[in-house]
Design an enzyme around this catalytic site. Sequence first.
Site, PDB file in Angstrom:
ATOM      1  N   GLU A  35      -0.799  -6.154   4.260  1.00 47.90           N
ATOM      2  CA  GLU A  35       0.143  -5.545   3.310  1.00 47.90           C
ATOM      3  C   GLU A  35       0.580  -6.555   2.261  1.00 47.90           C
ATOM      4  O   GLU A  35       0.922  -7.697   2.595  1.00 47.90           O
ATOM      5  CB  GLU A  35       1.358  -5.031   4.095  1.00 47.90           C
ATOM      6  CG  GLU A  35       1.936  -3.755   3.538  1.00 47.90           C
ATOM      7  CD  GLU A  35       0.960  -2.586   3.684  1.00 47.90           C
ATOM      8  OE1 GLU A  35       0.267  -2.272   2.692  1.00 47.90           O
ATOM      9  OE2 GLU A  35       0.891  -2.004   4.766  1.00 47.90           O
ATOM     10  N   ALA A 123       5.638   9.037   0.025  1.00 46.95           N
ATOM     11  CA  ALA A 123       5.796   8.584   1.405  1.00 46.95           C
ATOM     12  C   ALA A 123       5.046   7.286   1.673  1.00 46.95           C
ATOM     13  O   ALA A 123       5.089   6.748   2.769  1.00 46.95           O
ATOM     14  CB  ALA A 123       5.303   9.667   2.363  1.00 46.95           C
ATOM     15  N   GLY A 124       4.334   6.775   0.664  1.00 49.56           N
ATOM     16  CA  GLY A 124       3.554   5.562   0.874  1.00 49.56           C
ATOM     17  C   GLY A 124       2.197   5.853   1.489  1.00 49.56           C
ATOM     18  O   GLY A 124       1.586   4.989   2.103  1.00 49.56           O
ATOM     19  N   LEU A 125       1.698   7.084   1.336  1.00 51.26           N
ATOM     20  CA  LEU A 125       0.372   7.436   1.863  1.00 51.26           C
ATOM     21  C   LEU A 125      -0.623   7.662   0.726  1.00 51.26           C
ATOM     22  O   LEU A 125      -1.674   8.259   0.909  1.00 51.26           O
ATOM     23  CB  LEU A 125       0.468   8.679   2.761  1.00 51.26           C
ATOM     24  CG  LEU A 125       1.379   8.536   3.994  1.00 51.26           C
ATOM     25  CD1 LEU A 125       1.446   9.845   4.772  1.00 51.26           C
ATOM     26  CD2 LEU A 125       0.901   7.413   4.919  1.00 51.26           C
ATOM     27  N   SER A 126      -0.261   7.187  -0.473  1.00 55.46           N
ATOM     28  CA  SER A 126      -1.173   7.170  -1.622  1.00 55.46           C
ATOM     29  C   SER A 126      -1.588   8.552  -2.117  1.00 55.46           C
ATOM     30  O   SER A 126      -2.776   8.819  -2.339  1.00 55.46           O
ATOM     31  CB  SER A 126      -2.429   6.361  -1.303  1.00 55.46           C
ATOM     32  OG  SER A 126      -2.076   5.043  -1.128  1.00 55.46           O
ATOM     33  N   SER A 127      -0.603   9.412  -2.305  1.00 54.66           N
ATOM     34  CA  SER A 127      -0.920  10.726  -2.883  1.00 54.66           C
ATOM     35  C   SER A 127      -1.451  10.556  -4.300  1.00 54.66           C
ATOM     36  O   SER A 127      -2.310  11.322  -4.739  1.00 54.66           O
ATOM     37  CB  SER A 127       0.320  11.615  -2.888  1.00 54.66           C
ATOM     38  OG  SER A 127       1.374  10.984  -3.583  1.00 54.66           O
ATOM     39  N   SER A 128      -0.992   9.549  -5.033  1.00 57.12           N
ATOM     40  CA  SER A 128      -1.476   9.414  -6.415  1.00 57.12           C
ATOM     41  C   SER A 128      -2.911   8.903  -6.465  1.00 57.12           C
ATOM     42  O   SER A 128      -3.711   9.391  -7.263  1.00 57.12           O
ATOM     43  CB  SER A 128      -0.542   8.558  -7.274  1.00 57.12           C
ATOM     44  OG  SER A 128      -0.106   7.441  -6.590  1.00 57.12           O
ATOM     45  N   ASP A 172      -5.416   1.235  -2.542  1.00 55.81           N
ATOM     46  CA  ASP A 172      -5.264   2.684  -2.354  1.00 55.81           C
ATOM     47  C   ASP A 172      -6.443   3.440  -2.946  1.00 55.81           C
ATOM     48  O   ASP A 172      -6.987   4.362  -2.341  1.00 55.81           O
ATOM     49  CB  ASP A 172      -3.956   3.166  -2.996  1.00 55.81           C
ATOM     50  CG  ASP A 172      -2.754   2.380  -2.500  1.00 55.81           C
ATOM     51  OD1 ASP A 172      -2.893   1.665  -1.476  1.00 55.81           O
ATOM     52  OD2 ASP A 172      -1.685   2.465  -3.130  1.00 55.81           O
ATOM     53  N   TYR A 221       8.449  -4.462  -6.384  1.00 56.25           N
ATOM     54  CA  TYR A 221       7.004  -4.717  -6.260  1.00 56.25           C
ATOM     55  C   TYR A 221       6.564  -5.714  -7.327  1.00 56.25           C
ATOM     56  O   TYR A 221       5.885  -6.703  -7.029  1.00 56.25           O
ATOM     57  CB  TYR A 221       6.263  -3.390  -6.409  1.00 56.25           C
ATOM     58  CG  TYR A 221       4.776  -3.438  -6.150  1.00 56.25           C
ATOM     59  CD1 TYR A 221       4.267  -3.290  -4.863  1.00 56.25           C
ATOM     60  CD2 TYR A 221       3.873  -3.598  -7.196  1.00 56.25           C
ATOM     61  CE1 TYR A 221       2.895  -3.313  -4.629  1.00 56.25           C
ATOM     62  CE2 TYR A 221       2.503  -3.617  -6.963  1.00 56.25           C
ATOM     63  CZ  TYR A 221       2.021  -3.471  -5.689  1.00 56.25           C
ATOM     64  OH  TYR A 221       0.667  -3.493  -5.458  1.00 56.25           O
TER      65      TYR A 221
END
Length: 379
Positions: A35, A123-128, A172, A221
Site C-alpha cells: 500500500e 469505498a476504496g475498491l477502485s470503482s473509477s 488500480d 494523498y
Amino acid sequence: MSLGKQDILAHFSHRFGQAPRWIIRAPGRVNLIGEHTDYNDGFVLPLAINRAAWIALRPRDDRRIAVYSVDYDQAAEFSLDGLRDEKAGWVEYLKGTAWALQDAGLHLTGWEGVLAGDVPLGAGLSSSAALELATARALAVAADLDWNPATMAKLGQRAENKWVGVNCGIMDQLISAAGRADHALLIDCRTLDTQPVPFPPKTAVVVLDTSTRRGLVDSAYNERRSQCEAAAKFFGVKALRDVTIEQFQRAAPQLDDLTRRRALHVITENDRTVQAAEAMRHGDAVLLGRLMAESHRSLRDDYEVSSDALNAMVECASAHPACYGARMTGAGFGGCAVALIRADAADDFVQKTSDAYQKKTSNDPAVYVCQATNGAEVV
Ligand code: GLA
C-alpha cells in the site's frame, strides 16, 4: 449477489429493443498488500474482484458515444470530436478515457449502450478504475483496436490524473486491466511486469467495508506523495523503490522524524509485498497473514493513513480465530479493510466480525467473501 451478464443484457434489451453487439466487464479490486508503494515505483499485490463495471453496447455510424447509466438513471451523450471537460459527473470518466486514447493516437468510433456497476463508490475498491477500463475496453472493441492491458491501464491512469484530476498511481487501473481469475497479481510498478500468484489452499479473501467515507483523502494523498519524493531526493535515487532497508537504517538518523517514518513504511512495505508473494507461492497462509498485520501497523503508525473505524475493523477481524491477518486496504482514511481467513469458517467470520465491529463503532458494516476474477474483458 453481484451484478451479472444477464442483468446488463436485460437493461440493454429494455432500452434498445434488441441484444447488444458486445458486453464488457471491468472489475474493481482489493489490494492484499503493498500500500502506497505504487507511486514509489514499488510492488503491489492486488486481486481483481467479482464487483465490476459493465457496459453493453452496439456500434454507431457517427462519432458519438451515447450511454445510459442504470445506477444514476441518467443518459449522457458526447462527440469524440472536440472533447471538453464539463464537470458533468460520471460521464467525465468516459470522456476522459476517450480523450486519453485519442491523445495517444488511437482512432475511435461511435457506439451506444448501457452502463451499470456494483463496485461501491468511494469505498476504496477502485470503482473509477473499473469504469475507466470498461470504457477503454468498449472503445477498443468498437474500433477494433488491439487490447494491451498495460498500455490501456496507463491510458486509464492518464484519464484519472489529467481529466478527473486525481493524482493516483498505476495499481488500480493495471489490476482492473490485467487481473487473473483465482489469482492475485504481483505487480512491479516500475516495469509494469505482472505475475499471477495463487492463494494459499483453503483460504478466502474477505472485504470489510467500514461504511465510513472520508473527504480530504486527496490532499493527504498528495502530501504523502511529496514526502516520499523528498525522501527519495535525500537518498539521491529516482524513487524509494531504490532504497534497501540497510541503506535506510544507515542514513535514518539524519532524516527528520516525519520523513523518516514515511520512508520506513514504503521501504519495509515493498519488502513485505515481495515476501508475501513468495509466501503465497509456498501456500504459507500464516506468513502472509503476519505480513498483512505488519503492513497495517506500518500504515497506522508510520504512514498515518488509517482511521479509528479502519483500526476497529482490523482489530475485530484479527480477533477471530479463523483470521490469518487483516489490514486496511486502498488509500486509507476510511473505506475498506481486507482479511485472509480459513475458508471453512467464512460464515462464522463474517457474522462475528460484523457484529463485533457494529458493537464497537455503531457503524453498519458490509462484510463479504470475494472471488478473484479476470481483468477487463469482452464476455
Ligand atoms: C489509491 C491509488 C493507488 C494507490 C493506493 C494506495 O487506491 O489510486 O494508485 O496509490 O491508493 O496504495
